[in-house]
Design an enzyme around this catalytic site. Sequence first.
Site, PDB file in Angstrom:
ATOM      1  N   CYS A   1       0.867  -1.176   0.000  1.00 32.43           N
ATOM      2  CA  CYS A   1       0.000   0.000   0.000  1.00 32.43           C
ATOM      3  C   CYS A   1       0.905   1.229   0.000  1.00 32.43           C
ATOM      4  O   CYS A   1       2.122   1.101  -0.163  1.00 32.43           O
ATOM      5  CB  CYS A   1      -0.988  -0.004   1.161  1.00 32.43           C
ATOM      6  SG  CYS A   1      -0.263   0.158   2.797  1.00 32.43           S
TER       7      CYS A   1
ATOM      8  N   CYS B   1      -4.103  -0.757  -2.236  1.00 34.29           N
ATOM      9  CA  CYS B   1      -4.290   0.683  -2.403  1.00 34.29           C
ATOM     10  C   CYS B   1      -4.305   0.990  -3.892  1.00 34.29           C
ATOM     11  O   CYS B   1      -3.431   0.525  -4.634  1.00 34.29           O
ATOM     12  CB  CYS B   1      -3.153   1.413  -1.691  1.00 34.29           C
ATOM     13  SG  CYS B   1      -2.953   3.131  -2.121  1.00 34.29           S
TER      14      CYS B   1
ATOM     15  N   CYS C   1       3.604   0.249  -8.413  1.00 32.94           N
ATOM     16  CA  CYS C   1       4.261  -0.910  -7.815  1.00 32.94           C
ATOM     17  C   CYS C   1       5.368  -1.432  -8.726  1.00 32.94           C
ATOM     18  O   CYS C   1       5.157  -1.583  -9.942  1.00 32.94           O
ATOM     19  CB  CYS C   1       3.244  -2.014  -7.547  1.00 32.94           C
ATOM     20  SG  CYS C   1       3.876  -3.341  -6.507  1.00 32.94           S
TER      21      CYS C   1
END
Length: 259
Positions: A120, A194, A201
């Site tokens: 997240c 998230c 990412c």
Amino acid sequence: MRSSDPAAPAFVQLAAHPLRWRLLTELAASDYRVRELVERAGQPQNLVSYHLRLLRDGGLVTARRSSFDARDSYYHLDLEQCARALGNAGTALHPALGVALTPPPPSLPAARRPAVLFACTGNSARSPIAEALLRHRTDGRVEVTSAGSHPKPRLHADAVQLLREQHGIDISRQRPRHLDTLIGRRFDYVISLCDKVREVCPDFGDQAQLIHWSIPDPATARDPDPVGYPAFARTAAEIDSRIRYLLPLLVPTPQEVQP
């Protein structure tokens, strides 16, 4: 058909349509936006949106505004509701056909410990909660880590308190970590919690299965939902529910082990 013949249960009527079944199977693996479901299903957006609305009206699918782009929404399959609907459909056909409402717990070790990364933004609430709950439920049979794209200086106090009070887990000595510190590590599952972190990412290789759980940050919960500790309790309950349905994918059950 005689007019007195009973109609098929609502779940059967909803799931029997080929496109709706395709949407259900896609959403069983991850939360997705409409445009992603359009691409995966290979059908026009207006048709996908129409059938998503029917699934939402039937209580199987929910939608939540993206925290990355409020013009977008993520769709989520409510597996608890699906389990209940499946059980009711089986019972309607024959009382002996009702199915369990919760997934079976893992009971046998895998050949190699699967590795899971929860991600997240701040790594201060959602992802450490998920890390702690998965580690607790698998009793060390899964290698689990969490990290954030913009880690906070420390864990949120409500996350620490909730895990201690409701699950008997102490993470008070844990510190948030940056996703970049994990580059090069092998993960079987990378689960973003998230909407913002999903967009940034890092790539953890082709072997990693990417899953997205669109879960709001409990530290920034807004009305009409209560903020503070109640928001963390709701978030932990949702994460724990999703983890219970993840378990059979991580650790084989007796039925899945070949003699």
